[in-house]
Design a protein around this motif. Structure first.
Motif, PDB file in Angstrom:
ATOM      1  N   THR A 108      53.417 -24.798  20.375  1.00 22.02           N
ATOM      2  CA  THR A 108      53.995 -24.843  21.709  1.00 22.02           C
ATOM      3  C   THR A 108      53.853 -26.250  22.281  1.00 22.02           C
ATOM      4  N   VAL A 109      54.971 -26.799  22.721  1.00 25.23           N
ATOM      5  CA  VAL A 109      54.979 -28.149  23.293  1.00 25.23           C
ATOM      6  C   VAL A 109      55.712 -28.093  24.625  1.00 25.23           C
ATOM      7  N   PRO A 110      55.454 -29.045  25.520  1.00 27.49           N
ATOM      8  CA  PRO A 110      56.202 -29.069  26.783  1.00 27.49           C
ATOM      9  C   PRO A 110      57.687 -29.316  26.540  1.00 27.49           C
ATOM     10  N   GLY A 111      58.510 -28.869  27.463  1.00 24.97           N
ATOM     11  CA  GLY A 111      59.950 -28.944  27.281  1.00 24.97           C
ATOM     12  C   GLY A 111      60.505 -30.347  27.187  1.00 24.97           C
ATOM     13  N   TRP A 112      59.743 -31.340  27.610  1.00 27.02           N
ATOM     14  CA  TRP A 112      60.204 -32.735  27.537  1.00 27.02           C
ATOM     15  C   TRP A 112      59.663 -33.449  26.296  1.00 27.02           C
ATOM     16  N   TRP A 113      59.060 -32.687  25.385  1.00 26.01           N
ATOM     17  CA  TRP A 113      58.526 -33.289  24.162  1.00 26.01           C
ATOM     18  C   TRP A 113      59.671 -33.833  23.303  1.00 26.01           C
ATOM     19  N   SER A 114      59.557 -35.088  22.909  1.00 26.86           N
ATOM     20  CA  SER A 114      60.580 -35.714  22.074  1.00 26.86           C
ATOM     21  C   SER A 114      60.109 -35.743  20.623  1.00 26.86           C
ATOM     22  N   GLY A 115      61.033 -35.514  19.708  1.00 29.09           N
ATOM     23  CA  GLY A 115      60.677 -35.524  18.300  1.00 29.09           C
ATOM     24  C   GLY A 115      60.620 -36.906  17.686  1.00 29.09           C
ATOM     25  N   THR A 116      60.833 -37.933  18.507  1.00 29.99           N
ATOM     26  CA  THR A 116      60.846 -39.305  18.010  1.00 29.99           C
ATOM     27  C   THR A 116      59.692 -40.102  18.612  1.00 29.99           C
ATOM     28  N   SER A 117      59.674 -41.393  18.316  1.00 28.04           N
ATOM     29  CA  SER A 117      58.696 -42.300  18.908  1.00 28.04           C
ATOM     30  C   SER A 117      59.182 -42.730  20.288  1.00 28.04           C
ATOM     31  N   PRO A 118      58.371 -43.466  21.058  1.00 25.64           N
ATOM     32  CA  PRO A 118      58.821 -43.945  22.374  1.00 25.64           C
ATOM     33  C   PRO A 118      60.056 -44.832  22.313  1.00 25.64           C
ATOM     34  N   SER A 119      60.344 -45.422  21.164  1.00 28.61           N
ATOM     35  CA  SER A 119      61.556 -46.243  21.026  1.00 28.61           C
ATOM     36  C   SER A 119      62.801 -45.387  20.867  1.00 28.61           C
ATOM     37  N   GLY A 120      62.623 -44.086  20.695  1.00 32.90           N
ATOM     38  CA  GLY A 120      63.750 -43.202  20.469  1.00 32.90           C
ATOM     39  C   GLY A 120      64.122 -43.071  19.007  1.00 32.90           C
ATOM     40  N   LYS A 121      63.332 -43.679  18.127  1.00 34.20           N
ATOM     41  CA  LYS A 121      63.591 -43.628  16.692  1.00 34.20           C
ATOM     42  C   LYS A 121      62.443 -42.929  15.977  1.00 34.20           C
ATOM     43  N   ALA A 167      54.952 -36.722  23.764  1.00 34.36           N
ATOM     44  CA  ALA A 167      55.311 -36.429  25.153  1.00 34.36           C
ATOM     45  C   ALA A 167      55.111 -37.708  25.944  1.00 34.36           C
ATOM     46  N   ASN A 168      56.172 -38.194  26.546  1.00 31.35           N
ATOM     47  CA  ASN A 168      56.141 -39.471  27.244  1.00 31.35           C
ATOM     48  C   ASN A 168      55.747 -39.255  28.706  1.00 31.35           C
ATOM     49  N   ASN A 169      54.719 -39.942  29.148  1.00 34.04           N
ATOM     50  CA  ASN A 169      54.251 -39.804  30.533  1.00 34.04           C
ATOM     51  C   ASN A 169      54.827 -40.845  31.472  1.00 34.04           C
ATOM     52  N   GLY A 170      55.653 -41.734  30.971  1.00 32.53           N
ATOM     53  CA  GLY A 170      56.084 -42.884  31.748  1.00 32.53           C
ATOM     54  C   GLY A 170      57.058 -42.578  32.874  1.00 32.53           C
ATOM     55  N   MET A 171      57.175 -43.527  33.779  1.00 35.11           N
ATOM     56  CA  MET A 171      58.110 -43.445  34.893  1.00 35.11           C
ATOM     57  C   MET A 171      59.537 -43.742  34.424  1.00 35.11           C
ATOM     58  N   ALA A 172      59.679 -44.670  33.502  1.00 32.50           N
ATOM     59  CA  ALA A 172      61.006 -45.079  33.066  1.00 32.50           C
ATOM     60  C   ALA A 172      61.598 -44.137  32.030  1.00 32.50           C
ATOM     61  N   HIS A 173      60.763 -43.658  31.094  1.00 28.69           N
ATOM     62  CA  HIS A 173      61.279 -42.893  29.964  1.00 28.69           C
ATOM     63  C   HIS A 173      60.669 -41.511  29.825  1.00 28.69           C
ATOM     64  N   GLY A 174      59.817 -41.120  30.752  1.00 29.64           N
ATOM     65  CA  GLY A 174      59.115 -39.867  30.564  1.00 29.64           C
ATOM     66  C   GLY A 174      59.072 -38.967  31.773  1.00 29.64           C
ATOM     67  N   ILE A 175      58.051 -38.104  31.767  1.00 23.81           N
ATOM     68  CA  ILE A 175      57.963 -37.059  32.778  1.00 23.81           C
ATOM     69  C   ILE A 175      57.591 -37.613  34.151  1.00 23.81           C
ATOM     70  N   GLY A 176      57.051 -38.840  34.202  1.00 20.01           N
ATOM     71  CA  GLY A 176      56.770 -39.446  35.501  1.00 20.01           C
ATOM     72  C   GLY A 176      58.028 -39.627  36.333  1.00 20.01           C
ATOM     73  N   GLY A 177      59.125 -40.027  35.685  1.00 21.83           N
ATOM     74  CA  GLY A 177      60.389 -40.165  36.399  1.00 21.83           C
ATOM     75  C   GLY A 177      60.923 -38.834  36.884  1.00 21.83           C
ATOM     76  N   VAL A 178      60.747 -37.773  36.074  1.00 23.56           N
ATOM     77  CA  VAL A 178      61.179 -36.439  36.481  1.00 23.56           C
ATOM     78  C   VAL A 178      60.375 -35.979  37.696  1.00 23.56           C
ATOM     79  N   LEU A 179      59.069 -36.226  37.674  1.00 24.54           N
ATOM     80  CA  LEU A 179      58.217 -35.875  38.816  1.00 24.54           C
ATOM     81  C   LEU A 179      58.703 -36.562  40.082  1.00 24.54           C
ATOM     82  N   ALA A 180      58.977 -37.856  39.990  1.00 25.21           N
ATOM     83  CA  ALA A 180      59.424 -38.601  41.175  1.00 25.21           C
ATOM     84  C   ALA A 180      60.742 -38.047  41.699  1.00 25.21           C
ATOM     85  N   PHE A 181      61.676 -37.768  40.805  1.00 24.52           N
ATOM     86  CA  PHE A 181      62.988 -37.263  41.226  1.00 24.52           C
ATOM     87  C   PHE A 181      62.878 -35.902  41.904  1.00 24.52           C
TER      88      PHE A 181
END
Length: 274
Positions: A92-105, A115-129
């Motif tokens: 079981t993984v969170p719904g925003w879990w990506s199967g790639t690296s932070p580079s998208g590859k 699971a990316n926690n960042g503001m630009a590429h991860g769940i931090g941006g979703v939280l802010a929105f």
């Protein structure tokens, strides 16, 4: 351009209307793709939802235009579904879990993705929105539960040292299994990743949003891990993304130079140019 046009709305009215139409078209297409992916149970790519390339960025623009349209409602509903857990390889993984690296590859350093926690590429941006949408009075069913899910995740992975708090840039599959992040050296105090961005995102939370036990909004204490120890006189690059924290110590300002007077010209009677 939309921000600049606000200063001359009459001059740019037709342009803004065309921009709104194109925005709605792009968002509808992205939402259809995103929901097909969710319905199939596949993991998302970061570009599907992040702030730089994905639906967070589109959603922020819709909020900025203050257009409570069906399109905005659909974007908010999408993010409610994004916070629902997925099953990947029997785990079981969170719904925003990506199967790639932070580079998208795909990257052997990230087996099983992250699971990316960042503001630009991860769940931090979703939280802010989602938090900004609540503050503007735009909510959908499951909105507050989605916020609580994100906050519970961040609370789980928060590293507390006394009154200070920090968060890892991302969580790997091995860290998820172990239940704790791997030790790492202090990282840059940027907005795109890390404590600075998450502190800013959580500051958007309205007071009436229920939060899990133990979560406190990061305050000025959250900036302390962003400062180098020992202090450095050289801050990181002050770019839009990887910018320094306001508390980052900087070198003393350079003293203004005393202007050097121009050389005196020897103007004899034969010279007419003086």
């Amino acid at each position: 351009m939309a921000r600049a046009a606000e200063h001359q709305p009459d001059a740019y009215r037709s342009v803004l209307l065309r921009l709104d139409e194109q925005l709605d078209t792009d968002v509808r297409r992205r939402l259809e793709t995103g929901h097909r992916r969710i319905d199939s149970g596949r993991l998302p790519e970061l570009a599907e939802f992040d702030a730089i390339r994905g639906l967070v960025g589109y959603g922020v623009q819709l909020l900025h235009r203050d257009r409570y349209s069906p399109t905005l409602s659909r974007v908010l509903n999408y993010f409610v579904h994004l916070t629902e857990p997925l099953t990947d390889d029997g785990e079981t993984v969170p719904g925003w879990w990506s199967g790639t690296s932070p580079s998208g590859k795909l990257d052997p350093r990230f087996p099983g993705g992250h699971a990316n926690n960042g503001m630009a590429h991860g769940i931090g941006g979703v939280l802010a929105f989602l938090a900004l949408a609540v503050r503007k009075g735009h909510t959908v069913g499951g909105h507050h539960q989605a916020l609580r899910t994100i906050l519970a995740w961040l609370d789980r992975w928060q590293d507390r040292t006394g009154t200070e708090a920090s968060w890892p840039y991302w969580i790997t599959r091995d860290e998820l299994r172990e239940g704790r992040p791997a030790p790492s050296a202090p990282r840059r105090p940027s907005w795109c990743y890390g404590t600075a961005g998450l502190a800013r995102a959580s500051s958007s939370l309205p007071s009436r949003s229920a939060t899990p036990g133990g979560w406190t909004r990061p305050s000025t204490h959250s900036w302390r891990p962003c400062r180098p120890n020992p202090p450095s006189s050289k801050p990181p690059p002050t770019t839009v993304c990887a910018t320094a924290s306001p508390d980052w110590p900087t070198s003393p300002p350079a003293q203004p130079r005393t202007p050097t007077p121009p050389p005196q010209r020897n103007c004899g009677r034969a010279s007419r140019g003086c």
